[in-house]
Design a protein around this motif. Sequence first.
Motif, mmCIF file in Angstrom:
data_model
loop_
_atom_site.group_PDB
_atom_site.id
_atom_site.type_symbol
_atom_site.label_atom_id
_atom_site.label_comp_id
_atom_site.label_asym_id
_atom_site.label_seq_id
_atom_site.Cartn_x
_atom_site.Cartn_y
_atom_site.Cartn_z
ATOM 1 N N ARG A 152 106.924 22.554 -23.719
ATOM 2 C CA ARG A 152 107.346 22.385 -21.957
ATOM 3 C C ARG A 152 107.463 20.497 -21.627
ATOM 4 N NH1 ARG A 152 102.769 20.496 -19.979
ATOM 5 N NH2 ARG A 152 103.780 18.650 -19.559
ATOM 6 N N LYS A 153 106.587 19.813 -22.499
ATOM 7 C CA LYS A 153 106.736 18.422 -22.686
ATOM 8 C C LYS A 153 108.539 18.432 -22.503
ATOM 9 C CE LYS A 153 102.849 16.490 -23.522
ATOM 10 N NZ LYS A 153 101.793 15.560 -24.256
ATOM 11 N N SER A 154 109.053 19.259 -23.944
ATOM 12 C CA SER A 154 110.375 19.305 -23.974
ATOM 13 C C SER A 154 111.928 19.744 -22.792
ATOM 14 C CB SER A 154 110.714 19.407 -25.249
ATOM 15 O OG SER A 154 112.316 20.043 -25.600
ATOM 16 N N LEU A 155 111.089 20.651 -22.359
ATOM 17 C CA LEU A 155 111.750 21.150 -21.515
ATOM 18 C C LEU A 155 111.939 20.596 -20.247
ATOM 19 C CD1 LEU A 155 110.521 25.127 -21.479
ATOM 20 C CD2 LEU A 155 112.573 23.902 -22.213
ATOM 21 N N GLU A 156 111.104 19.215 -19.887
ATOM 22 C CA GLU A 156 110.663 18.993 -19.157
ATOM 23 C C GLU A 156 111.630 17.802 -18.941
ATOM 24 O OE1 GLU A 156 106.318 18.362 -17.702
ATOM 25 O OE2 GLU A 156 106.295 20.252 -15.998
ATOM 26 N N VAL A 208 106.574 33.635 -27.903
ATOM 27 C CA VAL A 208 105.323 33.515 -26.561
ATOM 28 C C VAL A 208 105.345 31.797 -25.789
ATOM 29 C CG1 VAL A 208 102.806 33.794 -25.837
ATOM 30 C CG2 VAL A 208 103.380 35.441 -26.786
ATOM 31 N N SER A 209 104.745 31.425 -27.056
ATOM 32 C CA SER A 209 104.893 30.415 -27.050
ATOM 33 C C SER A 209 105.913 29.356 -26.167
ATOM 34 C CB SER A 209 104.782 29.097 -28.245
ATOM 35 O OG SER A 209 103.999 29.033 -29.075
ATOM 36 N N HIS A 210 107.419 29.764 -25.936
ATOM 37 C CA HIS A 210 109.158 29.537 -25.469
ATOM 38 C C HIS A 210 108.814 30.282 -24.100
ATOM 39 C CE1 HIS A 210 110.802 27.132 -27.685
ATOM 40 N NE2 HIS A 210 110.454 28.004 -28.760
ATOM 41 N N ASP A 211 108.066 31.526 -23.514
ATOM 42 C CA ASP A 211 108.366 32.224 -22.738
ATOM 43 C C ASP A 211 106.964 31.284 -21.895
ATOM 44 O OD1 ASP A 211 109.881 33.650 -23.305
ATOM 45 O OD2 ASP A 211 108.932 35.608 -23.357
ATOM 46 N N VAL A 212 105.296 31.449 -22.396
ATOM 47 C CA VAL A 212 104.603 30.092 -21.280
ATOM 48 C C VAL A 212 105.113 28.881 -20.744
ATOM 49 C CG1 VAL A 212 101.874 29.572 -21.338
ATOM 50 C CG2 VAL A 212 102.791 31.941 -22.321
ATOM 51 N N ALA A 213 105.625 28.692 -21.765
ATOM 52 C CA ALA A 213 106.355 26.963 -21.674
ATOM 53 C C ALA A 213 107.429 26.810 -20.670
ATOM 54 C CB ALA A 213 106.773 26.634 -22.723
ATOM 55 N N GLU A 214 107.996 27.741 -20.687
ATOM 56 C CA GLU A 214 109.517 27.971 -19.461
ATOM 57 C C GLU A 214 108.590 28.300 -18.198
ATOM 58 O OE1 GLU A 214 112.207 27.393 -19.441
ATOM 59 O OE2 GLU A 214 113.293 28.342 -21.209
ATOM 60 N N LYS A 215 107.556 28.689 -18.136
ATOM 61 C CA LYS A 215 106.879 29.443 -16.702
ATOM 62 C C LYS A 215 105.823 28.424 -16.469
ATOM 63 C CE LYS A 215 103.830 33.367 -15.407
ATOM 64 N NZ LYS A 215 102.739 32.232 -14.462
ATOM 65 N N TRP A 216 105.416 27.673 -17.542
ATOM 66 C CA TRP A 216 104.859 26.694 -16.842
ATOM 67 C C TRP A 216 105.530 25.590 -15.843
ATOM 68 C CZ3 TRP A 216 101.634 23.161 -20.477
ATOM 69 C CH2 TRP A 216 100.272 22.512 -20.191
ATOM 70 N N ARG A 217 107.087 25.035 -16.874
ATOM 71 C CA ARG A 217 108.044 24.162 -16.053
ATOM 72 C C ARG A 217 108.132 24.646 -15.120
ATOM 73 N NH1 ARG A 217 113.974 23.025 -18.435
ATOM 74 N NH2 ARG A 217 113.866 25.336 -18.311
ATOM 75 N N ALA A 218 108.391 25.968 -14.220
ATOM 76 C CA ALA A 218 109.073 26.339 -13.358
ATOM 77 C C ALA A 218 107.516 26.061 -12.624
ATOM 78 C CB ALA A 218 109.136 28.359 -13.365
ATOM 79 N N ALA A 226 114.880 33.314 -15.682
ATOM 80 C CA ALA A 226 115.403 32.307 -14.319
ATOM 81 C C ALA A 226 113.956 32.007 -13.438
ATOM 82 C CB ALA A 226 116.889 32.717 -13.512
ATOM 83 N N HIS A 227 113.924 31.076 -12.320
ATOM 84 C CA HIS A 227 113.739 30.838 -11.875
ATOM 85 C C HIS A 227 113.832 29.947 -10.662
ATOM 86 C CE1 HIS A 227 110.839 31.179 -15.765
ATOM 87 N NE2 HIS A 227 109.910 31.490 -14.704
ATOM 88 N N GLN A 228 113.012 29.759 -9.538
ATOM 89 C CA GLN A 228 113.737 29.308 -8.119
ATOM 90 C C GLN A 228 113.259 28.490 -8.374
ATOM 91 O OE1 GLN A 228 112.882 31.656 -4.822
ATOM 92 N NE2 GLN A 228 113.885 30.200 -3.406
ATOM 93 N N CYS A 229 113.770 27.382 -8.117
ATOM 94 C CA CYS A 229 113.117 25.820 -7.912
ATOM 95 C C CYS A 229 113.174 25.903 -6.300
ATOM 96 C CB CYS A 229 114.005 24.971 -8.260
ATOM 97 S SG CYS A 229 115.813 24.313 -7.702
ATOM 98 N N PRO A 230 112.610 24.846 -5.606
ATOM 99 C CA PRO A 230 111.916 23.813 -4.551
ATOM 100 C C PRO A 230 113.309 24.353 -3.688
ATOM 101 C CG PRO A 230 110.943 23.089 -5.631
ATOM 102 C CD PRO A 230 111.607 23.567 -6.250
#
Length: 452
Positions: A29-33, A133-143, A274-278
């Motif tokens: 997650r830190k890397s993704l951010e 699972v780690s990557h999926d949870v991190a992607e959701k957490w980032r969003a 994909a996730h929607q941003c504000p």
Amino acid sequence: MSSIYTKIVSSMLFPLHEKLKKHDTVEIRKSLEQSQWFSKAVLKQNQSKRLQKFIQTVYEHVPYYREMFDSANLSPVDITCSEDLAKLPFLDKTTISTNFEKLKSDIAGSLSRFNTGGSSGQPLIFLLGNERVSHDVAEKWRATRWWDVDIGDKEIVAWGSPIELGAQDKVRLIRDGLFRSELIPAFDMTEQKLLSFLSTIQKTKPKMLFGYPSVFDLLAKTAKQHGIQMDNLGIKVAFVTSERLYPYQRDNIEATFGCPVANGYGGRDAGFIAHQCPQGGMHLSYEDIVVEIIDPQGNPLPPGQSGEIVVTHMGTSEFPFIRYRTGDIAVMSDKTCACGRGLPMLEAIEGRSTDFVVALDGTILHGLSLIYILRDMESVEAFKIIQETKQHTHVQVVSKSGEVNQQMRDTIMTGFQARLGAEVSVTVESVAEIAPEKSGKYRYVISKVSTT
């Protein structure tokens, strides 16, 4: 601004939880951010490097892909970027089922068995490892954090999967309590239960909602009908996923709960795509997932053209998903989002949606409550459910043996009548294949009964 408790959960308790489960979620997650702010060119370069490494690993350790590459006279070095994936064949549910054992890496760690919800009419059994699972949870957490909420903020989850609902043991309840996440079942929705759900949301005053758009739309309608105010609870965002989000649903949810709706697109099989941003952009999980849009002949389509979504998830080296056909329809965007993130976007998602059905006594049921009956029958290859009236439901079934026998018919009828009503007529039709709608899209639950 996050509370002290939320900060403790997000910075200490949840990271400890993930570490105990041997997930690398926090680091990812830190890397993704950081990477979300890279330019598209840098993101593309990084994706290509990761794809090359992923393909090399898969070739060395996954029998199915080693055989496939060798038979096609291909080498891992032939795949240098996402465009080169077109040299490889597509992966679909039948291929996965047929080659299940060969798709497992010979150096895989512990793998968990999963299956899709079956809304496509053809459930899929597959394996997930800690990497995925780690990557999926991190992607959701980032969003999640895009919306100024975090793990540890109060959350109401409206969900219907038996995987989630069947896991409410003491450990899970304690964990959800610590993380302040409360689950409400999204299947059996009588008016009394809908009112109870609304009361729970009022008492909890969650910072966020998460679940099916159809469920929150139905809750919004119920609140409006009964004059119940829900827009004064401090809810910051409603995350919706697993179904197509219709504009009228977004409008209704936002007006009733007084918060924006954040759409999410993905699935158990394909991952969080994909996730929607504000600012409204449907950003791809670009660092982890390669998305192609193809025409009916399998040819890649440029941005702006509608086609099927094909996914390569680079966090699946233990049970690879390479050029996996999702069956969903979408349009790729070539625009840049006002939020400043370099992550590419989907312009429109026209994927499948799951309808509600109405029981004989008026109880509104999520379509998945019927889907699961058929999904759990090993002899069922594919299906389509049409609720003609409250008194009659028609089911088309493709049997793996070629014919729907009496035992299958009885199982379907008993299951459907238990949910819809004992007096409901259930017609089971044996068919060779499930035909698409006139639009060319497939729908597997269609109710002609109004829920209002």
